[in-house]
Design a protein around this motif. Structure first.
Motif, PDB file in Angstrom:
ATOM      1  N   VAL A   1       0.827  -1.203   0.000  1.00  0.00           N
ATOM      2  CA  VAL A   1       0.000   0.000   0.000  1.00  0.00           C
ATOM      3  C   VAL A   1       0.864   1.257   0.000  1.00  0.00           C
ATOM      4  O   VAL A   1       0.718   2.130  -0.846  1.00  0.00           O
ATOM      5  N   ILE A   2       1.774   1.365   0.968  1.00  0.00           N
ATOM      6  CA  ILE A   2       2.540   2.594   1.129  1.00  0.00           C
ATOM      7  C   ILE A   2       3.731   2.657   0.176  1.00  0.00           C
ATOM      8  O   ILE A   2       4.317   3.718  -0.026  1.00  0.00           O
ATOM      9  N   GLY A   3       4.089   1.544  -0.420  1.00  0.00           N
ATOM     10  CA  GLY A   3       5.262   1.499  -1.287  1.00  0.00           C
ATOM     11  C   GLY A   3       5.060   2.145  -2.644  1.00  0.00           C
ATOM     12  O   GLY A   3       5.981   2.163  -3.467  1.00  0.00           O
ATOM     13  N   GLN A   4       3.909   2.704  -2.885  1.00  0.00           N
ATOM     14  CA  GLN A   4       3.657   3.396  -4.149  1.00  0.00           C
ATOM     15  C   GLN A   4       4.280   4.797  -4.081  1.00  0.00           C
ATOM     16  O   GLN A   4       4.040   5.534  -3.135  1.00  0.00           O
ATOM     17  N   PRO A   5       5.093   5.147  -5.079  1.00  0.00           N
ATOM     18  CA  PRO A   5       5.829   6.424  -5.021  1.00  0.00           C
ATOM     19  C   PRO A   5       4.955   7.651  -4.777  1.00  0.00           C
ATOM     20  O   PRO A   5       5.367   8.569  -4.073  1.00  0.00           O
ATOM     21  N   TYR A   6       3.755   7.675  -5.306  1.00  0.00           N
ATOM     22  CA  TYR A   6       2.918   8.865  -5.168  1.00  0.00           C
ATOM     23  C   TYR A   6       2.336   9.007  -3.763  1.00  0.00           C
ATOM     24  O   TYR A   6       1.766  10.040  -3.427  1.00  0.00           O
ATOM     25  N   ARG A   7       2.501   8.002  -2.894  1.00  0.00           N
ATOM     26  CA  ARG A   7       1.954   8.069  -1.535  1.00  0.00           C
ATOM     27  C   ARG A   7       2.962   8.576  -0.506  1.00  0.00           C
ATOM     28  O   ARG A   7       2.589   8.879   0.626  1.00  0.00           O
ATOM     29  N   ILE A   8       4.228   8.664  -0.844  1.00  0.00           N
ATOM     30  CA  ILE A   8       5.252   9.033   0.130  1.00  0.00           C
ATOM     31  C   ILE A   8       5.043  10.446   0.671  1.00  0.00           C
ATOM     32  O   ILE A   8       5.271  10.711   1.849  1.00  0.00           O
ATOM     33  N   GLY A   9       4.588  11.352  -0.168  1.00  0.00           N
ATOM     34  CA  GLY A   9       4.341  12.727   0.286  1.00  0.00           C
ATOM     35  C   GLY A   9       3.281  12.780   1.367  1.00  0.00           C
ATOM     36  O   GLY A   9       3.433  13.497   2.367  1.00  0.00           O
ATOM     37  N   ALA A  10       2.205  12.034   1.186  1.00  0.00           N
ATOM     38  CA  ALA A  10       1.140  12.004   2.192  1.00  0.00           C
ATOM     39  C   ALA A  10       1.644  11.389   3.492  1.00  0.00           C
ATOM     40  O   ALA A  10       1.313  11.863   4.591  1.00  0.00           O
TER      41      ALA A  10
END
Length: 64
Positions: free
Chosen positions: A9-18
């Motif tokens: 779930v969190i390993g998606q690059p676009y989620r790191i900012g959140a």
């Protein structure tokens, strides 16, 4: 509060900012402890050890 982060779930690059924003918000509060699992276990063991010592002391005080 524990935050479970599954890599799928969190390993998606676009989620790191959140995630970074959420952690910054959480860590911005006073009294927040960012701990590893090992640090939590150490703190728990220390607390258990202290409670056992207090129990032994109380038992000694009750003896005639």
């Amino acid at each position: 509060m524990a935050i479970s982060l599954h890599p799928w779930v969190i390993g998606q690059p676009y989620r790191i900012g959140a995630l970074e924003a959420a952690l910054a918000h959480i860590m911005g509060h006073q009294g927040v402890w960012a701990a590893t699992g090992a640090q939590i276990v150490d703190a728990w063991r220390s607390q258990q050890r202290d409670e056992r010592l207090q129990d032994k002391q109380r038992a000694r005080e009750r003896q005639p």
